[in-house]
Enzyme design. Structure first.
Site, PDB file in Angstrom:
ATOM      1  N   GLU A 100      -1.603  -8.097   2.784  1.00 57.74           N
ATOM      2  CA  GLU A 100      -2.878  -7.752   3.292  1.00 57.74           C
ATOM      3  C   GLU A 100      -3.998  -7.193   2.282  1.00 57.74           C
ATOM      4  O   GLU A 100      -3.328  -6.008   1.793  1.00 57.74           O
ATOM      5  CB  GLU A 100      -2.762  -7.031   4.562  1.00 57.74           C
ATOM      6  CG  GLU A 100      -3.820  -6.900   5.416  1.00 57.74           C
ATOM      7  CD  GLU A 100      -3.492  -6.016   6.483  1.00 57.74           C
ATOM      8  OE1 GLU A 100      -4.314  -5.332   7.271  1.00 57.74           O
ATOM      9  OE2 GLU A 100      -2.288  -5.523   6.746  1.00 57.74           O
ATOM     10  N   ILE A 102      -6.530  -4.418   1.744  1.00 61.51           N
ATOM     11  CA  ILE A 102      -7.155  -3.093   2.469  1.00 61.51           C
ATOM     12  C   ILE A 102      -8.463  -2.858   1.715  1.00 61.51           C
ATOM     13  O   ILE A 102      -8.539  -2.433   0.449  1.00 61.51           O
ATOM     14  CB  ILE A 102      -6.051  -2.158   2.327  1.00 61.51           C
ATOM     15  CG1 ILE A 102      -4.889  -2.240   2.654  1.00 61.51           C
ATOM     16  CG2 ILE A 102      -6.758  -0.735   3.027  1.00 61.51           C
ATOM     17  CD1 ILE A 102      -4.308  -2.207   4.287  1.00 61.51           C
ATOM     18  N   ASP A 203       7.397   7.568  -3.895  1.00 59.50           N
ATOM     19  CA  ASP A 203       6.543   7.678  -4.932  1.00 59.50           C
ATOM     20  C   ASP A 203       5.041   8.206  -4.594  1.00 59.50           C
ATOM     21  O   ASP A 203       4.020   7.416  -5.069  1.00 59.50           O
ATOM     22  CB  ASP A 203       6.442   6.340  -5.557  1.00 59.50           C
ATOM     23  CG  ASP A 203       6.030   6.436  -6.857  1.00 59.50           C
ATOM     24  OD1 ASP A 203       5.792   7.635  -7.478  1.00 59.50           O
ATOM     25  OD2 ASP A 203       5.827   5.544  -7.559  1.00 59.50           O
TER      26      ASP A 203
HETATM   27  P1  ADP Z   1       1.264  -0.888  -9.463  1.00 61.30           P
HETATM   28  O1  ADP Z   1       2.419  -1.551  -8.664  1.00 61.30           O
HETATM   29  O2  ADP Z   1       1.020  -1.709 -10.702  1.00 61.30           O
HETATM   30  O3  ADP Z   1       1.238   0.478  -9.662  1.00 61.30           O
HETATM   31  P2  ADP Z   1      -0.509  -0.722  -7.311  1.00 61.30           P
HETATM   32  O4  ADP Z   1       0.308  -1.110  -6.000  1.00 61.30           O
HETATM   33  O5  ADP Z   1      -0.605   0.861  -7.342  1.00 61.30           O
HETATM   34  O6  ADP Z   1      -0.192  -1.248  -8.567  1.00 61.30           O
HETATM   35  O7  ADP Z   1      -1.908  -1.224  -6.826  1.00 61.30           O
HETATM   36  C1  ADP Z   1      -2.900  -1.112  -8.105  1.00 61.30           C
HETATM   37  C2  ADP Z   1      -4.172  -0.654  -7.417  1.00 61.30           C
HETATM   38  O8  ADP Z   1      -4.621  -1.650  -6.485  1.00 61.30           O
HETATM   39  C3  ADP Z   1      -4.088   0.573  -6.486  1.00 61.30           C
HETATM   40  O9  ADP Z   1      -4.355   1.810  -7.119  1.00 61.30           O
HETATM   41  C4  ADP Z   1      -5.156   0.442  -5.214  1.00 61.30           C
HETATM   42  O10 ADP Z   1      -6.265   0.888  -5.796  1.00 61.30           O
HETATM   43  C5  ADP Z   1      -5.039  -1.283  -5.249  1.00 61.30           C
HETATM   44  N1  ADP Z   1      -4.506  -1.643  -4.276  1.00 61.30           N
HETATM   45  C6  ADP Z   1      -3.086  -1.590  -3.780  1.00 61.30           C
HETATM   46  N2  ADP Z   1      -2.820  -2.052  -2.687  1.00 61.30           N
HETATM   47  C7  ADP Z   1      -3.836  -2.649  -2.108  1.00 61.30           C
HETATM   48  C8  ADP Z   1      -4.108  -3.527  -1.103  1.00 61.30           C
HETATM   49  N3  ADP Z   1      -3.203  -4.089  -0.146  1.00 61.30           N
HETATM   50  N4  ADP Z   1      -5.551  -3.791  -0.979  1.00 61.30           N
HETATM   51  C9  ADP Z   1      -6.485  -3.537  -1.871  1.00 61.30           C
HETATM   52  N5  ADP Z   1      -6.254  -2.761  -2.868  1.00 61.30           N
HETATM   53  C10 ADP Z   1      -4.933  -2.333  -3.020  1.00 61.30           C
END
Ligand code: ADP
Length: 295
Positions: A100, A102, A203
């Site tokens: 999803e 966000i 984390d």
């Molecule tokens: P990584 O696994 O490379 O560390 P993240 O899961 O931290 O990546 O996601 C990278 C960036 O994307 C996050 O810093 C956040 O701002 C954005 N993000 C993460 N999940 C979502 C989501 N479900 N919807 C919108 N933006 C997201």
């Protein structure tokens, strides 16, 4: 920024489209920055917007299945808005996760209080043992989650010992560091108060939460398991970015045992060792300073 049009035909996007169903068409794919390991994409479709992450499967096998299990775990054990995982797969050696999307907004005035209370409530969610149904990742390193009856055993065998082995194998651990970490392993019952296993994010640094449309915290990118809740608190403090109001509200909802702030240094050993093993020797000094002071 938009990804060039030809990338709309990549195998991983085709697989995502199949996962969403035949009637769904992809309208646009945008790059999302801010991640530490993976490439992230905002995928706009005829049936709504989704968030996708991709990487090379051979480097991190099973990473996104583990992430999806972690997101489901957070959904099950908390009241946070958590991105719901939709699918994972591997296509032409690229693995992907779709979840999803966000939307972000600015923080409501009670953002930190609510965040603290929700995390405390999540930490009250318990299990008979420490561990998780499968191993997962901490950053890009494997994280071991075999069930143990005590936190002391779990922390020693599943957290410190594997990181120490990696550090030794990579030549990052001096004789003195090895000696002190072996002491932590053999005396691991001395450092944490005995508490029930808690559902933790695993984390929880400032890169792994954001503000959703309601102005409240959403947490994502978990390395989740049933662990000692001070691991989440330690991680949140280690790199900063959490307001004092967060800790006050947390402590009101589910008070931490006396002396928690000093104890966090021992919990910090795990993320610091993971950083040493990911980024190299510059973390050795911080680890040695901590070990000399607390062990
Ligand atoms: P990584 O696994 O490379 O560390 P993240 O899961 O931290 O990546 O996601 C990278 C960036 O994307 C996050 O810093 C956040 O701002 C954005 N993000 C993460 N999940 C979502 C989501 N479900 N919807 C919108 N933006 C997201």
């Amino acid at each position: 920024m938009n990804v060039q049009n030809e990338q709309l035909n990549t195998d991983w996007l085709k697989a995502i489209r199949e996962n969403l169903g035949d009637s769904v068409s992809i309208k646009n794919v945008g790059i999302v920055g801010g991640g530490s390991i993976n490439d992230a994409r905002k995928v706009e479709t005829s049936h709504g917007t989704f968030f996708a992450k991709i990487n090379e499967e051979k480097e991190y096998p099973g990473m996104f299945e583990a992430e999806a299990r972690g997101l489901d775990f957070l959904l099950e054990h908390s009241d946070f808005q958590i991105p719901k995982p939709i699918g994972t797969g591997v296509s032409d050696e690229i693995q992907w996760i779709l979840m999803e999307y966000i939307d972000h907004a600015s923080k409501k005035p009670d953002f930190w209080e609510k965040f603290g209370v929700k995390l405390a409530k999540m930490h009250r969610s318990t299990h008979e043992k420490f561990g998780f149904e499968s191993d997962n990742y901490i950053g890009n390193l494997p994280q071991y989650n075999s069930y143990k009856t005590t936190w002391a055993e779990f922390f020693a065998e599943n957290r410190i010992a594997p990181q120490l082995k990696m550090a030794k194998d990579q030549g990052y651990a001096s004789d003195q560091m090895v000696k002190l970490l072996e002491k932590v392993i053999s005396r691991s019952d001395k450092y944490f108060p005995v508490e029930p296993p808690a559902a933790i994010h695993g984390d929880l640094w400032t890169g792994n939460f954001a503000t959703n449309k309601m102005g409240e915290a959403t947490i994502f990118d978990p390395s989740a398991y049933f662990g000692h809740r001070e691991m989440d608190i330690a991680m949140s403090k280690l790199f900063g970015g959490f307001d004092a109001k967060f800790y006050d509200a947390y402590n009101e909802e589910y008070p931490l045992e006396k002396g928690w702030e000093e104890r966090l240094q021992i919990a910090d050993l795990y993320p610091l060792l993971a950083h040493l093993n990911i980024f190299g020797g510059t973390y050795a000094y911080q680890i040695m300073t901590l070990l000399r002071k607390h062990v």
